[in-house]
Design a protein around this motif. Structure first.
Motif, PDB file in Angstrom:
ATOM      1  N   MET A   1      16.207  34.389  92.698  1.00 40.16           N
ATOM      2  CA  MET A   1      16.102  33.093  93.377  1.00 40.16           C
ATOM      3  C   MET A   1      16.677  31.965  92.523  1.00 40.16           C
ATOM      4  N   ALA A   2      16.475  32.043  91.212  1.00 43.39           N
ATOM      5  CA  ALA A   2      16.906  30.934  90.341  1.00 43.39           C
ATOM      6  C   ALA A   2      18.397  30.992  90.045  1.00 43.39           C
ATOM      7  N   ASP A   3      18.922  32.190  89.784  1.00 39.39           N
ATOM      8  CA  ASP A   3      20.300  32.282  89.295  1.00 39.39           C
ATOM      9  C   ASP A   3      21.298  32.737  90.352  1.00 39.39           C
ATOM     10  N   GLU A   4      20.918  33.732  91.159  1.00 41.23           N
ATOM     11  CA  GLU A   4      21.916  34.295  92.063  1.00 41.23           C
ATOM     12  C   GLU A   4      21.997  33.522  93.378  1.00 41.23           C
ATOM     13  N   ILE A   5      20.816  33.172  93.925  1.00 38.96           N
ATOM     14  CA  ILE A   5      20.826  32.444  95.195  1.00 38.96           C
ATOM     15  C   ILE A   5      20.941  30.945  94.908  1.00 38.96           C
ATOM     16  N   ASP A   6      20.039  30.436  94.095  1.00 36.50           N
ATOM     17  CA  ASP A   6      19.987  29.002  93.766  1.00 36.50           C
ATOM     18  C   ASP A   6      20.245  28.188  95.035  1.00 36.50           C
ATOM     19  N   ASP A   7      21.378  27.444  95.095  1.00 37.60           N
ATOM     20  CA  ASP A   7      21.666  26.722  96.338  1.00 37.60           C
ATOM     21  C   ASP A   7      23.015  27.188  96.896  1.00 37.60           C
ATOM     22  N   SER A   8      23.287  28.491  96.695  1.00 35.53           N
ATOM     23  CA  SER A   8      24.601  29.040  97.043  1.00 35.53           C
ATOM     24  C   SER A   8      24.784  29.280  98.536  1.00 35.53           C
TER      25      SER A   8
END
Ligand SMILES: Cc1cc2nc3c(=O)[nH]c(=O)nc-3n(C[C@H](O)[C@H](O)[C@H](O)COP(=O)(O)OP(=O)(O)OC[C@H]3O[C@@H](n4cnc5c(N)ncnc54)[C@H](O)[C@@H]3O)c2cc1C
Ligand SMILES: NC(=O)c1ccc[n+]([C@@H]2O[C@H](COP(=O)([O-])OP(=O)(O)OC[C@H]3O[C@@H](n4cnc5c(N)ncnc54)[C@H](OP(=O)(O)O)[C@@H]3O)[C@@H](O)[C@H]2O)c1
Length: 424
Positions: free
Chosen positions: A247-254
């Protein structure tokens, strides 16, 4: 006729994260995030107290490195228990590959034996090893000595001995798997697995639960979480918790999709009667469901009083939702707010210490029918809060220790169901 889709772990909804920001102030030792998910046209609903289940995915880099390490075809069609897909997708979405499991380590025995690694100990020339005055190894490559009879304490480099030792010693096994993923192990032992064989050994991917930090009435179409990101470093590589790193690194706000479904609660609920008072003890991420409770009580115009007992390391860096809490206080929605900052002074101050200081008032609220809620760490905090609650009943309710325990555990918790916990 409208047919509602039932979203579940087998059929999760692909949501999008619309907000994702760090709640901590600069210099914090922690990374706690506020994460907002869009429920779109899913028809998904929830009540305060429910949890959101999130299905994470493995980091692409680890998936790709694993494929290269093992020489697999990433496009091979495979079924890892969640339908046919390419090996690359199955490794990313269907199994847990961020931490090695015991079953896999156990499987190494046959691998290292069959690959002849047992005699492949890196010794050349003449070697003597003396431990405590005793010669445990006297070996000469030139004269064709074998390693038979090698004392196990000298077999630190022998892969078979190492795996056998872990199979016999559960704490050695726990130590070993604590800091390693499959890549570490495959690199260390230099062994190969077929894709089916590998997928048969690793764990199926499990959803992670998060206590919902919002009321649907206050945030239509959205679900909000308070998430503590798990980060650590081992063997020269940064790693961490599968879902929180995802959630923090891969999705974040992508704007990439993230699979979710609801996990409703039957027990961790607000009192049916809105005039009943509530006491909420939620240090750290434990504040999540209480933000939701407060939003719901405000929306419902509940007349009961609300008391929040919150704490974390420092008021400067962990005062999550400070503006919101101050607004609740200003507007009289929160009648009592008690903080326990554990590292703002020499001695530790925890929520249970504050409870003890306010013991008389807590007891008055409980006698008046208040509900008592706890959320957050299960291993230490919730146990200490439980003990303190019993102590408050003993001291301020003038009970014996046995009667106080009976009152808290049997009467309040089981019969009246007004001592409720959401701990993890
Ligand atoms: C009912 C419920 C509600 C919850 N609500 C929340 C919530 O509101 N907010 C929240 O943040 N969490 C909540 N959790 C916890 C959450 O479900 C996850 O367990 C958490 O986010 C970790 O998931 P992860 O996939 O990132 O970590 P995982 O990949 O599952 O790994 C976590 C594990 O990593 C291991 N670990 C930790 N540190 C190290 C280290 N240094 N080296 C090696 N291993 C280490 C520990 O064994 C730990 O158990 C809740 C859990 C439950 C059951
Ligand atoms: N199961 C999982 O996979 C998982 C994943 C993430 C988090 N967790 C757990 O969830 C909990 C929540 O993490 P968080 O970062 O939100 O908060 P936390 O680590 O629980 O810390 C919140 C506050 O509680 C304090 N505290 C420590 N021990 C306590 C005790 N015995 N009694 C009362 N308070 C105590 C901390 O103080 P100090 O730090 O100063 O001691 C800090 O001020 C963690 O404890 C963690 O173990 C579990």
């Amino acid at each position: 006729m409208v047919i509602m889709t039932v979203w579940s772990s087998k059929n999760p909804y692909s949501s999008r994260i619309t907000e994702n920001y760090i709640l901590n102030g600069e210099g914090s030792r922690k990374e706690t995030r506020h994460i907002v998910f869009d429920l779109g046209d899913s028809g998904l609903e929830y009540k305060v107290g429910d949890a959101l289940a999130v299905l994470p995915e493995n980091p692409q880099e680890i998936v790709d490195n694993l494929i290269v390490n093992q020489g697999w075809d990433p496009l091979q069609i495979i079924d890892a228990g969640k339908g046919e897909k390419t090996l690359r997708d199955a490794l990313k979405m269907d199994v847990e590959i961020h931490r090695v499991n015991k079953r896999f380590v156990g499987s190494l025995i046959s691998k290292v034996e069959s690959s002849g690694l047992k005699i492949n100990v890196k010794l050349t020339g003449r070697r003597r090893m003396i431990v405590g005055g005793e010669t445990i190894l006297d070996w000469n490559a030139e004269s064709g000595d074998t390693l038979n009879g090698l004392n196990s304490s000298a077999a630190g480099d022998d892969p078979v001995a190492k795996v056998e030792n872990m199979a016999d010693d559960s704490s050695a096994m726990e130590d070993y798997i604590w800091s390693r993923d499959y890549l570490d192990v495959l690199d260390e032992f230099g062994v190969k697995y077929a894709p089916d064989e590998f997928l048969g050994l690793v764990d199926r991917l499990k959803p992670r639960l998060y206590s919902i930090a919002s009321s649907l009435d206050a945030h239509p179409g959205a679900v909000e979480l308070t998430v503590g990101i798990v980060r650590y470093s081992h063997h020269g590589r940064d790693r961490g918790g599968l879902c929180t790193i995802f959630m923090a690194d891969e999705i974040d706000d992508s704007d990439l999709p993230i699979r979710v479904f609801m996990s409703p609660t039957k027990t961790f609920v607000l009192p049916e009667d809105p005039s009943v008072d509530i006491i909420m003890v939620g240090p750290g991420t434990g504040i999540a469901p209480f933000r939701a409770f407060m939003e719901q009580r405000i929306y419902d115009k509940a007349s009961g009083r609300n008391w929040l007992i919150f704490g974390d390391q420092s008021s400067k860096t962990e005062f999550y939702y400070q503006d919101t809490i101050e607004k609740w206080l200003d507007e009289g929605d929160l009648s009592h707010f008690t903080t326990a900052w554990s590292r703002d002074q020499e001695e530790k101050i925890y929520v249970q210490h504050r409870m003890a200081e306010h013991g008389k008032e807590i007891w008055d609220w409980l006698e008046n029918g208040a509900y008592f809620y706890v959320c957050g760490d299960k291993q230490y905090m919730a146990k200490d809060v439980h003990r303190t609650l019993i102590e408050i009943a003993r001291e301020h309710g003038s009970m014996s220790a046995d009667d106080a325990t009976h009152f808290i555990e049997k009467v309040m918790m089981r019969e009246q169901k007004r001592y409720l916990r959401d701990v993890y």
